[in-house]
Design a protein around this motif. Structure first.
Motif: not given
Lengths: 352, 608
Positions: B283-297, B299-300
């Motif tokens: 759906d273009g939205i990130i999932e909870p509990e995912l590790e994210v770094q700078e530059g990661d999308a 909310i698409g």
């Protein structure tokens, strides 16, 4: 010759940016001046502007200082005597009709103006009614008659406007003293015990013509008055002195050579010029330097209309285009052309 | 008597309404009426002897304070009434209605003589302070022993209290604040004050009790730096969580166009590359509990193009879209904590993504005690290198003793002692202002400490952690309540050597969000000119900034360009190719272009 060596140690080197250093040297302590300004107590008329406002006034080369002050020194004999000093003060003190008039009555039907004079004022200024009446006859060309406490002036007209205009002129009329000298006070020099006068005006030309005034020592804080009377060199000295005095009052110590440089730059053209838009900065040779400062469009359009050429000799314009600035390490050039370098043989010393 | 006094003016809210012959009886009548409940309690009346005027104030915006009324030298708030209050039989409003307590404004206060405590009541007194500490405001009263601190430090304390990390709301897990800080193990302070309990600060505290030794540590705590114990930090001291919420909305535009949440197609304008969107779900939205770094999308989103004409030319079925994805900002990383979908009032879809990241105290993080004593962590020392007591107690924090005398925060020392006494005794210590005399406090804490085998003044022999040799002098230590403030390096750190430049001027960008550089400003420029360092100045202002190589036509002096198709240099004026390459600042090139756009010809004449 040892003296020469000693002196040369303190000389400014070629390419030294003395102007910027002077600006920084004055500007840095100047930032403190806004925060804390000292004020000296004194009689209202003799308090002079001090601190940053005064510095701005000097540097901008204002034609009239906001508080002109003249220090009038007296001839040696008069200076020791309080009464004689008071006499001189009375002959200098600027007295206008308005200040000695108690009441003014205009009779429009008879075409007469009656001025009732304040006896106390007259006494303290040392003028008599007759003297006043004589002045009116002479200066305004009117007929006046002395009547008990006042003077009655008969006009030749009954025109309301003319009578009113005459009254206004009358009030402005100088009764005694020097025009533009202002009101003064007597002060005593604690060291020598000599009396001198301080007046809130700057007509030194008029003041110096008064008998008993010592022309060699009398001075003013009005730089332009000094320039008009004594010329540009005196004005330069006065300017530098005023800068130094103002800074010293604020207990700020700046090397006097910085201030001398500012005074020199302001008077180098023969007239006094401010450092701002209408003075030194506005008269730089470089188009870019002027356009970078203020009124960018005005200078660019003028340059286009008259086909000005920028020879890129200053600092601002070289920074703008990205060249090495001709100051400090950038001030030196190679005296020999590259091609000629090969022709020069390296000198070999004999001891080798 | 009354005849001698001229009639007094009566003012209501600053306006004259009349005169009165006996002002005092009028004032007394109004007062007694107010106390009987016949007049509103918000009416304040005062008699100004100097101006001989009665001022009645009923308007808003006055600062007022409650006082206990005295009658015949005895407070009307009797122990019986206090008992009734405690049993909730009556409430505070009862006291106001029945003339036991009344509010006075600044003007009426001038007519009164207020006793600070019950002991000092004389027949002359009219009122009694509810508590002595109420002569301070609320913020000062949250600090223990405020009467021993300088006022300047109180002003600082008031600021630090606002910046403290703690448990700002117990439902923080359900909230989507744009930024939030939650302390891991908030503690009640050992040394507390009456105001702390009154506002229920003990229910959601914002600090921890640190074991503090007033000692230097090899110069690592000079000038308001502090040294922390690694063991304490590893066990959770000062540890907190940082929450940040990203919000995006499916906006509608005039003309029926709208945004759409989805993974942007590679054809979208401004597509950033597959790796950026790899963590988004269908759906273009990130999932909870995912590790994210700078530059990661996170909310698409695709949006319609900014300018209308872009769309007209294409003509195809596929609408041209622009990538408008929310990306994690530079320097940030963490775990997606929570994602919610919601709707705006305009019925457009809204997505909120909350990122959480752990903030363990590190060098540069800011701490402050409740005495306006702030400090920045300069070193986190392994426990084996920290000084320790004979009992084996290792301090959590080493505070430089030099930070006390010049700041006049003697309350800090008292709290250290009181905290130590409270800690060894297992009791909460009261630090309310003026509750006790300072010397009495030291006495009572000393007794408690002596009972438990400590020095009565809180001094102890400490041993050097590195050599094991005891220090030559005893070291004062105890327990102090510290706040961790929200100024943390990890949120502020930024570095750059080379990087982004502005499009218009080709000069480096400004600001942390744009990975900007630090400005080499006008005054810095003057400093280099003043020193005569012309080459360094050129490097700063040209080589490290907006250097550009342009072609200058030798014949006309205008700028030429390189034609990549014909593979020749061309002068637009002479059509020749007689050029010199010249290094100039790009800003100058822009200036020349702008002058040209005014139909003014500029010509560069070159030497040699």
């Amino acid at each position: 010759m040892a003296k020469d060596k000693e002196v040369s140690k303190y000389l400014v080197e070629y390419g030294e940016p003395v102007g910027i250093i002077a600006a920084q040297s004055v500007g840095e302590p100047g930032t403190q001046m806004i925060l804390r300004s000292f004020h000296l107590a004194g009689i209202e008329s003799t308090i002079s502007t001090s601190g940053l406002p005064r510095i701005i006034e000097l540097v901008d080369a204002k034609k009239k200082p906001s508080t002109p002050i003249t220090y009038i020194y007296l001839d040696e004999k008069i200076g020791k005597n309080f009464d004689r000093a008071t006499e001189v003060l009375k002959s200098i003190n600027e007295v206008r009709m308005g200040s000695i008039a108690k009441r003014v009555l205009e009779n429009f039907t008879k075409g007469k103006i009656k001025v009732v004079l304040d006896k106390q004022e007259l006494e303290s200024e040392g003028v008599t009614i007759k003297h006043v009446a004589g002045k009116i006859d002479k200066a305004l060309n009117l007929d006046s008659v002395v009547e008990d406490n006042g003077i009655v002036i008969s006009m030749h007209t009954r025109n309301l406007k003319e009578i009113r205009a005459a009254t206004i002129n009358l009030m402005k009329m100088l009764v005694s003293g020097v025009d533009g000298a202002g009101k003064g006070t007597i002060r005593r020099d604690d060291k020598t015990g000599e009396f001198y006068l301080v007046s809130a005006g700057s007509n030194i030309e008029g003041i110096m013509q008064v008998e008993g005034v010592d022309r060699t020592r009398t001075t003013t804080n009005d730089v332009f008055a000094i320039y008009r009377l004594f010329g540009i060199e005196a004005a330069r000295n006065s300017l530098a002195l005023e800068l130094k005095k103002t800074l010293k009052e604020q207990k700020i110590s700046v090397d006097e050579r910085h201030l001398n440089l500012i005074a020199d730059a302001m008077t180098a053209s023969g007239t006094i010029k401010g450092v701002g838009r209408h003075g030194l900065s506005g008269e730089k040779k470089s188009v870019f330097a002027r356009a970078a400062y203020e009124e960018t469009l005005k200078h660019l359009i003028h340059a286009a209309a008259f086909g000005e050429v920028d020879s890129m000799r200053g600092v601002t314009e070289n920074i703008l285009v990205g060249k090495q600035i001709p100051i400090g390490t950038g001030a030196v050039r190679l005296a020999i052309k590259k091609e000629d370098m090969a022709k020069i043989k390296p000198q070999t010393s004999k001891k080798d | 008597m009354a005849k001698d006094i001229p009639k007094a003016y009566v003012y209501i809210n600053g306006r004259v309404v009349g005169t009165v012959a006996e002002p005092l009886s009028l004032v007394n009548e109004i007062r007694s009426g107010r106390r009987k409940g016949m007049l509103s309690g918000e009416v304040n009346v005062s008699y100004n002897e100097k101006l001989n005027s009665v001022n009645i104030n009923t308007d808003r915006g006055r600062i007022r304070k409650p006082y206990i009324i005295l009658e015949n030298g005895k407070p009307k708030l009797t122990p019986e009434i206090i008992e009734k209050l405690k049993s909730r039989e009556i409430n505070f409003n009862y006291l106001l209605r029945n003339g036991i307590v009344e509010y006075l404004d600044a003007e009426e206060e001038e007519n009164m003589l207020i006793a600070l405590s019950e002991k000092e009541i004389t027949p002359k007194h009219t009122h009694l302070e509810v508590d002595i500490s109420s002569i301070f405001g609320f913020t000062i009263n949250t600090s223990p022993y405020p009467e021993h601190n300088s006022l300047a430090r109180h002003a600082m304390l008031a600021n630090f209290t606002k910046q403290a990390q703690g448990l700002y709301a117990s439902n923080f897990n359900q909230r989507f604040d744009s930024r939030a800080y939650i302390l891991f193990y908030p503690q009640k302070p050992v040394v507390t004050t009456a105001a702390y309990d009154t506002v229920k600060m003990t229910n959601h505290p914002s600090g921890q009790n640190f074991v503090v030794a007033l000692s230097t540590y090899y110069g690592y705590n000079m000038a308001d730096a502090i040294v922390l114990n690694r063991a304490a930090v590893d066990r959770g001291l000062g540890r907190s969580m940082f929450y940040k919420t990203y919000v995006d909305e499916e906006r509608r535009y005039p003309g029926g166009q709208r945004d759409k949440f989805k993974v942007p197609p590679p054809t979208a304008d401004g597509y950033m590359g597959e790796h950026v969107y790899s963590k988004l779900s269908e759906d273009g939205i990130i999932e909870p509990e995912l590790e994210v770094q700078e530059g990661d999308a996170l909310i698409g989103k695709v949006a319609p193009p900014r300018f209308l004409e872009e769309n007209l030319g294409a003509g195809g079925l596929e609408e041209k879209m622009r990538d408008d994805t929310a990306v994690l900002k530079t320097g940030e990383k963490g775990v997606v904590d929570s994602v919610i979908f919601t709707e705006s009032t305009g019925a457009t879809k809204i997505v909120k993504v909350r990122i959480r990241s752990l903030r363990i105290p590190e060098n540069g993080d800011k701490f402050a005690s409740r005495h306006g004593q702030k400090g920045v962590v300069a070193l986190i020392v392994p426990p084996e290198d920290m000084p320790f007591t004979a009992e084996g107690i290792v301090p959590d924090l080493l505070l430089n003793p030099h930070s006390i005398p010049t700041r006049l925060t003697f309350g800090h020392l008292l709290e250290t002692l009181g905290g130590k006494a409270g800690a060894v005794n297992g009791e909460i210590v009261d630090g309310t202002a003026f509750a006790e005399k300072g010397s009495d406090r030291i006495e009572s804490y000393g007794k408690v400490l002596e009972q438990h085998g400590f020095d009565r003044y809180g001094n102890e022999v400490l041993y050097d952690g590195m050599t094991g040799i005891p220090f030559r002098s005893q070291i004062f230590n105890g327990v102090v309540y510290y706040n961790r403030l929200y100024h943390m390096v990890s949120n502020k750190i930024q570095v750059r050597s080379r990087g982004k430049v502005q499009i218009l001027t080709h000069q480096p960008t400004e600001g942390k969000a744009r990975q900007g550089a630090l400005r080499f400003g006008e005054m810095e420029r003057d400093a280099l000119i003043g020193y005569g360092a012309s080459l360094l100045l050129k490097e700063r202002l040209l080589d490290q900034s907006d250097k550009a190589v342009v072609l200058v036509c030798k014949d006309c002096g205008m700028l030429g360009y390189y034609d990549h198709i014909k593979k020749t240099m061309i002068c637009p004026l002479t059509k020749g190719s007689n050029f010199v390459e010249v290094e100039i600042s790009y800003a100058f090139k822009v200036l020349l272009d702008e002058i040209k756009s005014l139909h003014i010809m500029t010509s560069i004449k070159l030497n040699e």
